[in-house]
Design an enzyme around this catalytic site. Structure first.
Site, short mmCIF file in Angstrom:
data_model
loop_
_atom_site.label_atom_id
_atom_site.label_comp_id
_atom_site.label_asym_id
_atom_site.label_seq_id
_atom_site.Cartn_x
_atom_site.Cartn_y
_atom_site.Cartn_z
N CYS A 1 51.99 51.60 73.40
CA CYS A 1 51.30 52.76 72.86
C CYS A 1 49.79 52.54 72.93
O CYS A 1 49.31 51.40 72.83
CB CYS A 1 51.73 53.01 71.41
SG CYS A 1 50.99 54.49 70.68
N ASP B 1 47.75 53.22 70.72
CA ASP B 1 47.25 52.98 69.37
C ASP B 1 46.38 51.72 69.34
O ASP B 1 46.78 50.65 69.81
CB ASP B 1 48.43 52.83 68.41
CG ASP B 1 48.02 52.90 66.95
OD1 ASP B 1 47.21 52.04 66.52
OD2 ASP B 1 48.51 53.78 66.22
N ARG C 1 45.72 49.73 67.08
CA ARG C 1 46.21 48.65 66.22
C ARG C 1 47.25 47.79 66.90
O ARG C 1 47.74 46.83 66.31
CB ARG C 1 46.80 49.25 64.94
CG ARG C 1 45.81 50.05 64.11
CD ARG C 1 46.53 50.87 63.04
NE ARG C 1 47.40 51.89 63.64
CZ ARG C 1 48.20 52.69 62.94
NH1 ARG C 1 48.24 52.58 61.61
NH2 ARG C 1 48.96 53.59 63.55
N HIS D 1 55.89 51.16 68.11
CA HIS D 1 55.47 50.58 66.82
C HIS D 1 55.75 51.56 65.70
O HIS D 1 55.67 52.78 65.86
CB HIS D 1 53.98 50.23 66.85
CG HIS D 1 53.06 51.42 66.97
ND1 HIS D 1 52.49 52.04 65.87
CD2 HIS D 1 52.63 52.12 68.05
CE1 HIS D 1 51.74 53.04 66.28
NE2 HIS D 1 51.80 53.11 67.59
N CYS E 1 53.94 55.24 64.41
CA CYS E 1 53.37 55.84 65.61
C CYS E 1 53.07 57.32 65.38
O CYS E 1 53.96 58.12 65.06
CB CYS E 1 54.36 55.69 66.77
SG CYS E 1 53.78 56.42 68.33
#
Length: 211
Positions: free
Chosen positions: A42, A44, A46, A98, A101
Site C-alpha cells: 500500500c 500508506d 506508515r 495493512h 487501510c
C-alpha cells in the site's frame, strides 16, 4: 514535521553514514541490482517496505499503490511485475496489506467519487463476493480488518492469474507468492498462509481457473 531542506540534510547525513561504514557502498550499489523480493504494498506512508523488514537498499524491488492492488489493467503494476520476474528473477513476491487501510475503509462506504472511487471499485467487488461472511461480523472495525485480509488474498490470486507469473511457473522458475498483513499498532507483519508456488494451486486454493 520534515521540511524540504531538512530532508536534503538527512539525505547527506545518511550517505555519510553509509560511506563511513563502507567506503565502497555506493560504488558497489551502482553496479546493478539483484533483489530476491518484489514487494506489492500500500502507498500508506506508515508502511515503508524496506524498513519494516529490515532490508537494505538493493534488496527489495517495490511497487506501491492505494490498498495494494494487483489489477490486470494496471500497466504500471504489470510493467513492474514483468521486469521483476523476467529480468530480475525475483524469487518471492509479497502482497502486503495493512490493518487500518484507508482505501479498504473507503470501499466499505458508498463513495465512488474521483479517481480513488474508481480505483476502490475493485475492493467493492471483493466485498460483494464475501458479503455474507463480512456482514455476519457486527463490529465494524473487525469487519474492516477482515476485508483487509480478504483483499490481500484476492490480490495474490490475481497475481497468480497473470501470464507473467504463469509463464514463469511453466518454465520452472522458482517464484513464490505470499500474502501478508502488517499491523500498524504492533509493527508486526502477519503471514496469511496463502502462499503459492505453482499454477495448479489456483484451483485448489481459490476454486478458480487461470485466465
Amino acid at each position: 514535521m520534515l521540511y524540504y531542506k531538512d530532508i536534503l540534510e538527512k539525505n547527506k547525513k545518511w550517505a555519510a553514514e553509509k560511506l563511513a561504514s563502507n567506503p565502497e557502498y555506493f560504488s558497489e550499489m551502482s553496479k546493478g541490482q539483484h533483489p530476491p523480493l518484489l514487494w506489492l504494498g500500500c502507498a500508506d506512508s506508515r508502511v515503508p517496505s524496506s524498513e519494516i523488514i529490515g532490508a537494505e537498499p538493493g534488496e527489495v524491488f517495490t511497487h506501491r499503490n492505494i490498498a495494494n492492488m494487483a489489477i490486470h489493467t494496471d500497466i504500471n503494476m504489470l510493467s513492474v511485475l514483468e521486469y521483476a520476474v523476467n529480468a530480475l528473477k525475483v524469487r518471492h513476491i509479497i502482497v502486503c496489506g495493512h490493518y487500518g487501510c484507508g482505501g479498504v475503509k473507503a470501499a466499505m462506504g458508498n463513495s465512488t467519487v474521483g479517481f480513488v472511487g474508481k480505483w476502490i471499485r475493485h475492493i467493492k467487488d471483493i466485498y460483494a463476493k464475501y458479503r455474507e461472511e463480512l456482514e455476519a461480523i457486527d463490529d465494524e472495525n473487525k469487519r474492516w480488518d477482515r476485508l483487509v485480509e480478504l483483499n490481500v488474498k484476492e490480490q495474490v490470486a490475481d497475481l497468480a492469474k497473470t501470464s507473467i507469473v504463469q509463464n514463469a511457473w511453466k518454465e520452472g522458475q522458482f517464484l513464490h507468492l505470499h500474502g501478508w498483513v502488517y499491523d500498524i499498532k504492533t509493527g508486526i507483519a502477519n503471514d496469511m498462509e496463502i502462499s503459492m508456488n505453482d499454477v495448479t494451486q489456483l484451483d485448489d486454493i481459490y476454486h478458480i481457473r487461470p485466465d
